[in-house]
Design a protein around this motif. Structure first.
Motif, PDB file in Angstrom:
ATOM      1  N   ASP A   1       5.123  -4.978  -0.628  1.00  0.00           N
ATOM      2  CA  ASP A   1       4.963  -3.922   0.369  1.00  0.00           C
ATOM      3  C   ASP A   1       4.413  -2.699  -0.353  1.00  0.00           C
ATOM      4  N   ARG A   2       3.103  -2.505  -0.249  1.00  0.00           N
ATOM      5  CA  ARG A   2       2.485  -1.435  -1.039  1.00  0.00           C
ATOM      6  C   ARG A   2       2.831  -0.051  -0.505  1.00  0.00           C
ATOM      7  N   THR A   3       3.164   0.054   0.779  1.00  0.00           N
ATOM      8  CA  THR A   3       3.536   1.358   1.329  1.00  0.00           C
ATOM      9  C   THR A   3       4.860   1.826   0.742  1.00  0.00           C
ATOM     10  N   ALA A   4       5.834   0.937   0.720  1.00  0.00           N
ATOM     11  CA  ALA A   4       7.153   1.285   0.174  1.00  0.00           C
ATOM     12  C   ALA A   4       7.245   1.041  -1.321  1.00  0.00           C
ATOM     13  N   GLN A   5       6.219   0.398  -1.901  1.00  0.00           N
ATOM     14  CA  GLN A   5       6.198   0.012  -3.322  1.00  0.00           C
ATOM     15  C   GLN A   5       7.445  -0.796  -3.686  1.00  0.00           C
TER      16      GLN A   5
ATOM     17  N   SER B   1      -2.494  -0.825  -5.993  1.00  0.00           N
ATOM     18  CA  SER B   1      -2.309  -0.819  -4.539  1.00  0.00           C
ATOM     19  C   SER B   1      -2.073  -2.218  -3.980  1.00  0.00           C
ATOM     20  N   SER B   2      -2.398  -3.250  -4.752  1.00  0.00           N
ATOM     21  CA  SER B   2      -2.157  -4.623  -4.314  1.00  0.00           C
ATOM     22  C   SER B   2      -1.835  -5.474  -5.531  1.00  0.00           C
TER      23      SER B   2
END
Length: 884
Positions: free
Chosen positions: A236-240, A124-125
């Motif tokens: 950008d963890r949301t969009a990977q 996730s990070s």
């Protein structure tokens, strides 16, 4: 029937015990499907195959040297006390590499020099990103190479979650991470929940127990808008997706990002051995071994491995019987080795370049360290540590031995720490605390990082050699050498007690010691004996004793049979005491005799050698002109460019004196009344002082009584508690004398204030003809007179002294060869043919009204209390003619 069943159980157990131990081979040229992995000719290929295999006690898993294996080793089985499961190497060449990252491909241009690529992993990070095997700086604003190391200044704050900076405009930093310098020793990393105008609001838990401090620093990272330098990245963890700033097409480069939290992970597994492997590019830990619920991990060995470009190196938690030995660790973001265990060893490791990038380590306490040694019954010895963001070795627990380690260049990112440091309060209470030993270590070279703080003062506790901090007690500190630290070589801080400090050498440090008894009765009962405190520079001093209340000064404990030397300084005062918390604080510089008056060092000695530190070539203009009171011919001018008087009125107020005490008018300091917290002081701005430069203060003076103590200081501001260079005390007599002081600052400081202060009542002092000027000098190398050697090895070292004769500080003479014991040091002073503690410049006589008066001038005086002139008619018999 029952008897038959029991016999089968015994048979099965015996059969399992007789199972042959297996050796498994893994190679990048292997095959997981067709090969059995039981020989170098039939190796497996991947870590995934290992993770799907059940191993038995005594089995060995060997990786082919020179190969790279991507993935995370999951240790799913335990060995036994006599038969560990071993992970190691086979064949010739470099250690096989366990790489926790994945290759990032298919970069496309996003905008300008920023590229974007997909990242396929469950993390996730991200804590790291690599180009051609080199860890890259996460995107940050301002950049790390900007002014003030990229720290912005906090104008104001509210609680722990609101920060205001009037320079914030034009960008929206919502979602980014703010790296906030909360205090000297902590960098926190809250997420920015919202950015409105010049205000940032942090998401919970924000700064936790700490508040946003006005004047401190911060910067912003982990946001697309921060990317403006080669190699800077953002995830950008949301969009990977990973964004990268690059001046060249990154498809032409090897780009990698961590794909797993660790390279090797074991939970609740015991008797595991890691040998001859390289672990790199993990997101959290290179090696993580932990106990599971109700299961204590035992018998862990990590030996002869290399850890490179990881977030943390080795982490062993809640374990016993651990050995971490002969490993190399380089370029970690955070901690290199962290062990919380009992009965363990952390020996012969080489740790370099640990946690050197602010904001890329962890935000909690006990981070950015080389070795964290926590627990009981353990040894940390013969480690080499160089270049670390915070602490070299931190220890906490019971029966811990820190021995024969070499630590240099620490406090490079955060400060208020020691090369070797302890604090009681973080470790599990089950381990207890006390009876720890710090023996034969060599600690050197530290200058504290104060960027992003409100302090520019190099203080005694900011970068300390050996630091006994809050609530610690009962430790032994013996036979260590600390040199070249810009703080105290030894710090015994508030709420510490019952430490024994003996037979250590403290050389070339800003302060020899720092003793900080506080206003409660727990800071006491230390025993400091047989130590050598040796100052090399004009700006250095023996130590500092600081408390909030004067009655607590004598409560440090037993200080005795120590040796103090400052051979390049004429001033016989060597200890600074700070007696109150008031502003300005009541500070004094004490001679050995005055120090002994506080019941300290009754049998200690103060060195008598003196060597001139410089030859003065010329002096600049006087920074205190007649217009702002250099000669006090027409009165005492006050104001922005002249003197500030404290107090401004009353019986202790400084004033102009026109009673011809010196040359007509003069400045008079009045200490008519005192209760331990009062003083009579004047300060005047003398401008910018530059580190490495020398300055001379000259003035005429006399006191109302002999031994009137006039304190001379150079302060960071008119109301400051902090000195830019060593505090000095001039002892005035009731006769006129000409005072000349050589001063050199510990750091560059603008708007420096000269302070002249009386503390003792009833006393007066008259001052005239004040000259403060920058000097052009030829420096004399201390090494021309002093031989200092450290032996960092486990065997004795022979030093060839040539034809020169030397003496140690206790008067023992050496010539020829000197044998230096392992992990020891020596200070030897060159013997010269000049026995006098001064240089005679001239001697002459003059007839005045039928009386012959004698005059002479000297320089480089050292501990000279009086002159006796003798006369003779035949050159054989002499008698005293005049005593001054």
């Amino acid at each position: 029937m029952q008897q038959y069943y029991l016999c089968i159980l015994v048979f099965l157990a015996s059969s399992l015990g007789l199972k042959a131990q297996q050796t498994y081979y893994v190679s990048s040229l292997g095959n997981d499907v067709t090969n059995d992995g039981l020989s170098p000719a039939s190796p497996w290929k991947t870590i995934a195959k290992l993770n799907a295999t059940t191993f038995q006690a005594g089995d060995s898993i060997l990786f082919r040297s020179g190969d790279v294996f991507r993935g995370e080793i999951l240790a799913n089985q335990s060995g036994t006390a006599g038969a560990s499961i071993t992970y190691s190497s086979y064949g010739q060449g470099a250690k096989p590499v366990i790489n926790g990252s994945q290759v990032i491909t298919n970069w496309s241009l996003y905008q300008g020099n920023i590229y974007v690529a997909d990242y396929a992993s469950s993390l996730s990070s991200l804590n790291n990103f690599f180009i051609n095997g080199v860890s890259q700086q996460i995107g940050r604003y301002p950049n790390a190479d900007a002014t003030n190391q990229g720290y912005l200044r906090i104008q104001s704050g509210i609680g722990n979650n609101v920060l205001t900076d009037n320079t914030l405009s034009g960008q929206d930093w919502t979602g980014a991470t703010a790296v906030v310098r909360v205090n000297l020793f902590l960098l926190n990393k809250p997420v920015i929940q919202s950015h409105v105008g010049n205000t940032l609001t942090f998401a919970s838990p924000a700064l936790g127990n700490y508040k946003v401090n006005a004047g401190y620093g911060y910067f912003i990272q982990n946001h697309l808008l921060t990317l403006d330098q080669q190699g800077e990245w953002y995830y950008d963890r949301t969009a990977q997706k990973i964004y990268l700033y690059s001046n060249v097409d990154p498809n032409q480069l090897l780009t990698e990002a961590p794909a797993s939290s660790t390279c090797f992970f074991a939970s609740g597994k015991s008797n595991l051995s890691l040998q001859q492997l390289t672990f790199t590019q993990s997101n959290e830990y290179a090696v993580r071994v932990d106990s599971a619920a109700g299961v204590l991990t035992k018998g862990i060995r990590v030996e002869n491995c290399r850890f490179e470009n990881t977030h943390n190196g080795v982490w062993v938690n809640r374990a016993s019987q651990v050995v971490v030995s002969a490993n190399e660790c380089i370029n970690t973001n955070n901690n290199a080795i962290f062990i919380t265990a009992s009965e363990y060893e952390c020996n012969r490791n080489r740790i370099t370049r640990t946690a050197l990038r602010a904001g890329m380590g962890e935000p909690n306490n006990n981070q950015y360290n080389a070795i964290n040694m926590v627990g009981r019954n353990a040894l940390s010895a013969w480690n080499y540590i160089d270049s670390v963001g915070f602490c070299g070795i931190r220890f906490e627990g019971r029966n811990l031995i820190v021995k024969n380690n070499r630590i240099s260049n620490f406090a490079l990112v955060k400060c208020d720490v020691g090369g070797i440091y302890t604090f009681k309060g973080f470790a599990p209470a089950t381990y207890g605390y006390g009876n720890n030993q710090v023996i034969g270590n060599i600690v050197s070279k530290a200058y504290p990082n104060l960027f992003g703080t409100t302090s520019k003062v190099v203080n005694s506790n900011y970068a300390t050699g050996i630091y006994m901090d809050g609530n610690s007690f009962g430790n032994l500190v013996a036979g260590n050498t600390v040199h070249q630290v810009m703080g105290a070589a030894l710090m015994l801080n508030v709420t510490t007690s019952s430490h024994t400090v003996r037979n250590n050498t403290f050389y070339d440090n800003m302060y020899g010691f720092g003793y900080f008894p506080d206003t409660v009765f727990v800071s006491r009962n230390h025993r400091v004996t047989g130590n050598l405190f040796y100052a090399k520079l004009v700006s250095q001093q023996g130590g500092i004793l600081q408390t909030g209340r004067q009655p607590f000064l004598p409560m440090v404990g037993t200080l005795d049979s120590n040796f103090y030397a400052q051979p390049f300084e004429k001033d016989p005062t060597f200890v600074q005491t700070v007696l109150t918390n008031s502003t300005p604080r009541i500070s004094r510089a004490l001679t050995l005799g005055q120090w002994q008056g506080l019941s300290y060092d009754a049998h200690s000695q103060f060195g008598t050698s003196y060597y001139a530190p410089v030859t003065i070539q010329s002096a600049g203009a006087n920074r205190i002109t007649n217009a702002n009171n250099s000669t006090f011919t027409t009165g005492l001018t006050t104001g922005a460019t002249a003197y500030t008087l404290t107090p401004a009125s009353g019986t202790n107020a400084p004033t102009w004196d026109n009673t011809n005490q010196l040359d007509g008018g003069s400045l008079r300091l009045n200490m008519d009344e005192g209760n331990g917290t009062k003083s009579s002081r004047v300060v005047i701005n003398v401008g910018t002082l530059t580190y490495g430069k020398y300055y001379r203060l000259k003035f005429s003076a006399k006191g109302s009584v002999d031994t009137t103590a006039l304190q001379v200081a150079l302060l960071t501001s008119a109301s400051s508690n902090f000195a830019v260079c060593k505090l000095k005390t001039v002892f005035l007599s009731s006769s006129r004398q000409e005072v000349e002081l050589l001063l050199s600052p510990n750091y560059t400081n603008d708007n420096t204030f000269l302070s002249l202060t009386l503390h003792d009542a009833p006393r007066k002092a008259w001052i005239d003809n004040v000259v403060f000027a920058e000097l052009e000098v030829t420096e004399h190398s201390p090494e021309d007179q002093i031989l200092f050697r450290v032996n960092p090895d486990s065997v004795s070292q022979t030093i060839n002294l040539g034809t020169q004769t030397y003496k140690d500080v206790r008067g023992v003479t050496y010539s020829g060869n000197y044998t230096l014991a392992p992990y020891a040091s020596v200070i030897l002073e060159k013997q010269t043919s000049t026995p006098l503690p001064l240089k005679l410049l001239n001697f002459y006589l003059r007839d005045e009204n039928c009386q012959v008066k004698l005059f002479w001038n000297t320089s480089e005086e050292r501990n000279v209390s009086q002159f006796i002139v003798e006369h003779s008619r035949d050159g054989i018999q002499f008698s005293a003619a005049h005593v001054r």
